[in-house]
Write an enzyme that holds these catalytic residues in place. Sequence first.
Site, PDB file in Angstrom:
ATOM      1  CG  ASN A   9      -1.724   1.256   1.375  1.00  0.00           C
ATOM      2  OD1 ASN A   9      -1.740   2.086   0.454  1.00  0.00           O
ATOM      3  ND2 ASN A   9      -2.390   1.408   2.498  1.00  0.00           N
ATOM      4  CE  LYS A  11      -0.226   3.094   4.803  1.00  0.00           C
ATOM      5  NZ  LYS A  11      -0.255   3.160   6.257  1.00  0.00           N
ATOM      6  CG  HIS A  95      -5.960   1.825   4.984  1.00  0.00           C
ATOM      7  ND1 HIS A  95      -5.552   2.744   5.910  1.00  0.00           N
ATOM      8  CD2 HIS A  95      -4.951   0.933   4.841  1.00  0.00           C
ATOM      9  CE1 HIS A  95      -4.327   2.422   6.306  1.00  0.00           C
ATOM     10  NE2 HIS A  95      -3.936   1.325   5.675  1.00  0.00           N
ATOM     11  CD  GLU A  97      -3.128   5.355   6.687  1.00  0.00           C
ATOM     12  OE1 GLU A  97      -3.074   5.462   5.455  1.00  0.00           O
ATOM     13  OE2 GLU A  97      -2.239   4.791   7.368  1.00  0.00           O
ATOM     14  CD  GLU A 167      -3.653  -2.519   7.019  1.00  0.00           C
ATOM     15  OE1 GLU A 167      -2.580  -2.807   6.495  1.00  0.00           O
ATOM     16  OE2 GLU A 167      -4.200  -1.417   6.890  1.00  0.00           O
ATOM     17  N   GLY A 173       2.313   2.066  10.874  1.00  0.00           N
ATOM     18  CA  GLY A 173       3.290   3.148  10.794  1.00  0.00           C
ATOM     19  C   GLY A 173       3.964   3.485  12.111  1.00  0.00           C
ATOM     20  CB  SER A 212       4.917  -2.154  12.019  1.00  0.00           C
ATOM     21  OG  SER A 212       4.541  -0.799  12.261  1.00  0.00           O
TER      22      SER A 212
HETATM   23  P1  13P Z   1       2.902   0.161   7.738  1.00  0.00           P
HETATM   24  O1  13P Z   1       3.405  -1.110   7.132  1.00  0.00           O
HETATM   25  O2  13P Z   1       3.659   1.378   7.312  1.00  0.00           O
HETATM   26  O3  13P Z   1       2.716   0.053   9.212  1.00  0.00           O
HETATM   27  O4  13P Z   1       1.423   0.400   7.125  1.00  0.00           O
HETATM   28  C1  13P Z   1       0.514  -0.637   7.153  1.00  0.00           C
HETATM   29  C2  13P Z   1      -0.667  -0.256   6.344  1.00  0.00           C
HETATM   30  O5  13P Z   1      -1.414   0.635   6.694  1.00  0.00           O
HETATM   31  C3  13P Z   1      -0.900  -0.985   5.099  1.00  0.00           C
HETATM   32  O6  13P Z   1      -2.159  -0.706   4.578  1.00  0.00           O
END
Ligand code: 13P
Length: 249
Positions: A9, A11, A95, A97, A167, A173, A212
């Site tokens: 992803n 982002k 997601h 976010e 997740e 993150g 992560s």
């Molecule tokens: P990270 O791997 O940066 O923690 O992000 C995970 C994520 O949100 C994947 O969609």
Amino acid sequence: MRRKLVAGNWKMNGTLATNAALLKEILHGLGTLPACDVAVCAPAPYLAQCQQLLDGTAVAWGGQDVSVHEAGAFTGEVSGAMLRDVGCRYVLVGHSERRAYHGETDALVAQKALRAVRAGVVPVVCVGETLAQREAQQTGAIVGGQLDAVLAVLDDADLSNIVLAYEPVWAIGTGKTATPEMAQEVHATLRQRLARRNPETAAQTVILYGGSMKPDNARQLMAMADIDGGLIGGAALKAADFLAIIHAA
Ligand code: 13P
């Protein structure tokens, strides 16, 4: 036997130049056919670039969001049919976010999953609890509720064409990863919940872990019985890390 999937992803990161370099390195590093499915979920403006560079390779591509509407006067939105048109196999839906910053509810996420699947794009439905919810022992109820909303609108045929991603919000993150045991417990709960609806589909559904995931923890996470791959954020932006995770699958 479920085939593992490692999906990046990206982002809101990348440029034409950095994407091209990243994909070139990934394709080079994959060599012959990888032992798992591989995908990258790119920002909408770069999906055509992905199609151009990845068509005919072992790497699939996907979007990061889909409109709940089919077509028409919805400025700024991207439809399932458009994603399909630029060759997307997948699209992320719900997601954390998007849930947190765009007010996406469980019901809206479910409608988006329906739009995607009916457009011929596999929705990667993301579920996960916040730290406060985990500490209040609400993890099962939260992710269960997020899944139930999807189960309420998808029929059995639709359900056989989705991917789930667990997740935990507190692990995204942050460098904090769920232990393999913690993640496995939630994955098993999700699969049991799917099985109540349709045991055969539940046994086939790919459930990814995200939060992560890195080269140094990917192997242990993906060794768990119900963890069928990873949804990778930060580490998907570095070819060497992404490749190491793919090779761990
Ligand atoms: P990270 O791997 O940066 O923690 O992000 C995970 C994520 O949100 C994947 O969609």
